[in-house]
Design a protein around this motif. Structure first.
Motif, PDB file in Angstrom:
ATOM      1  N   PHE A 177      -3.127  19.719  32.675  1.00  0.00           N
ATOM      2  CA  PHE A 177      -1.981  19.082  32.018  1.00  0.00           C
ATOM      3  C   PHE A 177      -1.001  20.131  31.494  1.00  0.00           C
ATOM      4  O   PHE A 177       0.222  19.974  31.622  1.00  0.00           O
ATOM      5  N   SER A 205      -4.172  10.321  29.599  1.00  0.00           N
ATOM      6  CA  SER A 205      -3.639  10.194  30.964  1.00  0.00           C
ATOM      7  C   SER A 205      -2.743   8.961  31.079  1.00  0.00           C
ATOM      8  O   SER A 205      -1.740   8.980  31.803  1.00  0.00           O
ATOM      9  N   ASN A 241       5.763   9.913  32.340  1.00  0.00           N
ATOM     10  CA  ASN A 241       6.232  10.587  33.553  1.00  0.00           C
ATOM     11  C   ASN A 241       6.443   9.651  34.738  1.00  0.00           C
ATOM     12  O   ASN A 241       7.083  10.033  35.727  1.00  0.00           O
ATOM     13  N   SER A 268       3.731   4.522  24.091  1.00  0.00           N
ATOM     14  CA  SER A 268       4.353   5.637  24.809  1.00  0.00           C
ATOM     15  C   SER A 268       5.751   5.266  25.278  1.00  0.00           C
ATOM     16  O   SER A 268       6.680   6.073  25.215  1.00  0.00           O
ATOM     17  N   ILE A 311      -0.513  17.125  25.562  1.00  0.00           N
ATOM     18  CA  ILE A 311      -1.788  16.549  26.008  1.00  0.00           C
ATOM     19  C   ILE A 311      -2.768  17.661  26.381  1.00  0.00           C
ATOM     20  O   ILE A 311      -3.956  17.600  26.053  1.00  0.00           O
ATOM     21  N   ASN A 330       0.511   9.974  29.542  1.00  0.00           N
ATOM     22  CA  ASN A 330       1.225  10.824  30.490  1.00  0.00           C
ATOM     23  C   ASN A 330       1.804  10.015  31.648  1.00  0.00           C
ATOM     24  O   ASN A 330       2.943  10.240  32.073  1.00  0.00           O
ATOM     25  N   SER A 382       9.209  13.573  26.790  1.00  0.00           N
ATOM     26  CA  SER A 382       8.656  13.609  28.142  1.00  0.00           C
ATOM     27  C   SER A 382       8.614  15.029  28.700  1.00  0.00           C
ATOM     28  O   SER A 382       7.781  15.338  29.553  1.00  0.00           O
ATOM     29  N   MET A 414       5.386  16.511  26.861  1.00  0.00           N
ATOM     30  CA  MET A 414       4.169  15.723  26.744  1.00  0.00           C
ATOM     31  C   MET A 414       2.993  16.347  27.482  1.00  0.00           C
ATOM     32  O   MET A 414       1.854  16.323  26.999  1.00  0.00           O
ATOM     33  N   ASN A 415       3.215  16.911  28.664  1.00  0.00           N
ATOM     34  CA  ASN A 415       2.117  17.531  29.413  1.00  0.00           C
ATOM     35  C   ASN A 415       1.451  18.644  28.605  1.00  0.00           C
ATOM     36  O   ASN A 415       0.222  18.756  28.572  1.00  0.00           O
TER      37      ASN A 415
END
Length: 212
Positions: free
Chosen positions: A92, A29, A36, A175, A193, A32, A186, A189-190
């Motif tokens: 995510f 997290s 983000n 990161s 993860i 992330n 980016s 990445m969601n």
């Protein structure tokens, strides 16, 4: 012979770092949030996570036998771990990357609250500290009782919080470096993860099935 204050602090900080380094919902997290949102947002998230680690490790110290018995014999607790990882992984995976305008819209208060919520819901923290406490005691590094002296408790919990914060900020720093060198990360990445967290949850589920 009682351990020195420096040793108590160092061992708890080292244990906290070791527990935070493997991929999990909190450090992912932070990754992330850094990608983000910003490094500052990740900093607020990390402070919240470090603060929550204090009561979680305290519960492991104070109620060690009770919690250990609950974790070993309660199928619902083990099932919650699986559901938690798979569920947060799906969140995510399905989340769309924030646009530049949306990144600035959220406040630092939201980042801090998100850090509190994710850390409170993290099912691995207390079992991890129960294991660490048992290891430190069996290895005769620290003789930790259910009612340790106040100075011992303050030093130990301070080391826990510092180790957590330093490791999460290390993740945030890495990161930031990755994003600067590969901006396209980016956008994915969601999903990355999400897959990692769902994979951790499924592995936990398979272990639970094999133990039955």
């Amino acid at each position: 012979m009682e351990p020195s204050p420096a040793l108590i602090f160092f061992l708890s900080m080292l244990a906290s770092i070791a527990g935070t380094l493997p991929f999990g919902p909190i450090n992912l997290s932070v990754v992330n949030t850094t990608i983000n949102r910003s490094w500052r947002a990740a900093f607020h998230f990390s402070i919240a996570a470090a603060l929550i680690e204090i009561p979680q490790s305290f519960i492991a110290i104070r109620f060690n036998p009770m919690v250990q018995q609950l974790l070993q014999h309660n199928v619902w607790v083990k099932s919650f771990v699986v559901v938690f990882f798979v569920g947060i992984g799906l969140v995510f995976f399905c989340r769309k990357p924030l646009k530049e305008g949306e990144k600035k819209a959220k406040s630092k208060n939201n980042d801090f609250i998100n850090g509190l919520l994710v850390s409170i819901a993290n099912p691995q923290a207390i079992p991890f500290w129960i294991f660490i406490l048992a290891f430190l005691k069996s290895a005769e590094y620290l003789d930790i009782s259910d009612h340790p002296p106040l100075y011992f408790l303050c030093l130990f919990l301070s080391g826990v919080a510092c180790g957590k914060l330093l490791t999460l900020l290390f993740y945030a720093f890495l990161s930031q470096l990755i994003v600067k060198r590969a901006a396209f990360v980016s956008q994915w990445m969601n999903k990355i993860i999400g897959v990692i967290l769902m994979g951790i949850g499924l592995v936990q589920g398979m272990r639970q099935m094999l133990e039955m």
